[in-house]
Design a protein around this motif. Structure first.
Motif, PDB file in Angstrom:
ATOM      1  N   MET A  87      26.598  80.455 161.258  1.00 24.27           N
ATOM      2  CA  MET A  87      27.130  80.915 159.982  1.00 24.27           C
ATOM      3  C   MET A  87      28.371  80.099 159.644  1.00 24.27           C
ATOM      4  SD  MET A  87      28.154  84.741 158.781  1.00 24.27           S
ATOM      5  CE  MET A  87      29.627  84.905 159.747  1.00 24.27           C
ATOM      6  N   HIS A  88      28.426  79.656 158.412  1.00 26.82           N
ATOM      7  CA  HIS A  88      29.556  78.849 157.958  1.00 26.82           C
ATOM      8  C   HIS A  88      30.178  79.522 156.751  1.00 26.82           C
ATOM      9  CE1 HIS A  88      31.467  74.809 157.182  1.00 26.82           C
ATOM     10  NE2 HIS A  88      31.699  75.444 156.046  1.00 26.82           N
ATOM     11  N   ALA A  89      31.515  79.606 156.729  1.00 30.11           N
ATOM     12  CA  ALA A  89      32.206  80.139 155.545  1.00 30.11           C
ATOM     13  C   ALA A  89      33.412  79.262 155.248  1.00 30.11           C
ATOM     14  CB  ALA A  89      32.634  81.583 155.781  1.00 30.11           C
ATOM     15  N   HIS A  90      33.778  79.178 153.983  1.00 23.15           N
ATOM     16  CA  HIS A  90      34.900  78.350 153.562  1.00 23.15           C
ATOM     17  C   HIS A  90      36.147  79.224 153.469  1.00 23.15           C
ATOM     18  CE1 HIS A  90      31.475  75.940 152.756  1.00 23.15           C
ATOM     19  NE2 HIS A  90      31.121  76.659 151.704  1.00 23.15           N
ATOM     20  N   LEU A  91      37.146  78.949 154.309  1.00 22.98           N
ATOM     21  CA  LEU A  91      38.343  79.793 154.375  1.00 22.98           C
ATOM     22  C   LEU A  91      39.296  79.514 153.214  1.00 22.98           C
ATOM     23  CD1 LEU A  91      38.998  79.509 158.202  1.00 22.98           C
ATOM     24  CD2 LEU A  91      38.278  81.564 156.983  1.00 22.98           C
ATOM     25  N   ASN A  95      39.731  74.358 154.870  1.00 26.59           N
ATOM     26  CA  ASN A  95      39.365  74.900 156.185  1.00 26.59           C
ATOM     27  C   ASN A  95      38.058  75.688 156.163  1.00 26.59           C
ATOM     28  OD1 ASN A  95      41.758  74.236 157.994  1.00 26.59           O
ATOM     29  ND2 ASN A  95      42.746  75.135 156.189  1.00 26.59           N
ATOM     30  N   CYS A  96      37.294  75.482 157.246  1.00 25.39           N
ATOM     31  CA  CYS A  96      36.014  76.170 157.407  1.00 25.39           C
ATOM     32  C   CYS A  96      36.044  76.989 158.697  1.00 25.39           C
ATOM     33  CB  CYS A  96      34.882  75.155 157.556  1.00 25.39           C
ATOM     34  SG  CYS A  96      34.794  73.977 156.215  1.00 25.39           S
ATOM     35  N   ILE A  97      35.286  78.084 158.696  1.00 27.24           N
ATOM     36  CA  ILE A  97      35.057  78.819 159.942  1.00 27.24           C
ATOM     37  C   ILE A  97      33.558  78.805 160.196  1.00 27.24           C
ATOM     38  CG2 ILE A  97      34.951  81.107 158.812  1.00 27.24           C
ATOM     39  CD1 ILE A  97      36.369  82.183 161.405  1.00 27.24           C
TER      40      ILE A  97
HETATM   41 NI    NI Z   1      33.318  75.024 154.624  1.00 20.12          NI
END
Ligand code: NI
Length: 137
Positions: A87-91, A95-97
């Motif tokens: 799972m990828h999310a844009h912080l 920055n990404c988590i």
């Molecule tokens: Ni991202």
């Protein structure tokens, strides 16, 4: 079947334990002690290096770092047999988590986790060790 056992504990130690339980929302000592035992068994499974476990790798990185995303993707493809899901999310803007869910031998999971975290440009990472649950009452 439930079994009862008595435990002798220093008063100060027990007070500390009770405060910890209260802060974590446990309603009684029994459930807290069961969780501690299960956690010790999971840690043992990971340390033994054999059998099948589950885990997650959490990564925080700046997606603008040159080659970083390509390297992380390559490493994950090489370990595709261990990776259940990513799972990828844009912080924020940069920055990404990323959370990589794993299932397999603890040795291999530790290896791919450490390799991902050690990739140049990863700001912070952590391997979370848990269980597939099947043999844990
Ligand atoms: Ni991202």
């Amino acid at each position: 079947m439930l079994k009862r056992f008595g435990v002798a504990v220093d008063e100060e130690l027990l007070d500390g334990f009770d405060r910890l339980l209260a802060s974590r929302g446990y309603e009684n000592r029994s459930e807290a002690i069961r969780d501690l035992i299960r956690d010790a068994l999971v840690q043992r499974d990971w340390r033994s290096g054999t059998g099948e476990v589950a885990g997650a790798v959490v990564l925080v990185y700046d997606h603008r770092r040159r080659e970083l995303q390509a390297t992380l993707t390559k490493l994950q493809h090489q370990a595709h047999d261990l990776i259940i899901s990513t799972m990828h999310a844009h912080l924020d803007h940069d920055n990404c988590i990323e959370v990589v869910l794993l299932r397999g031998s603890p040795k291999e999971l530790q290896r791919i986790g450490e390799r991902l975290i050690a990739t140049r440009g990863v700001k912070h990472g952590r391997v979370v060790a848990t269980t597939i649950g099947a043999r844990l009452p």
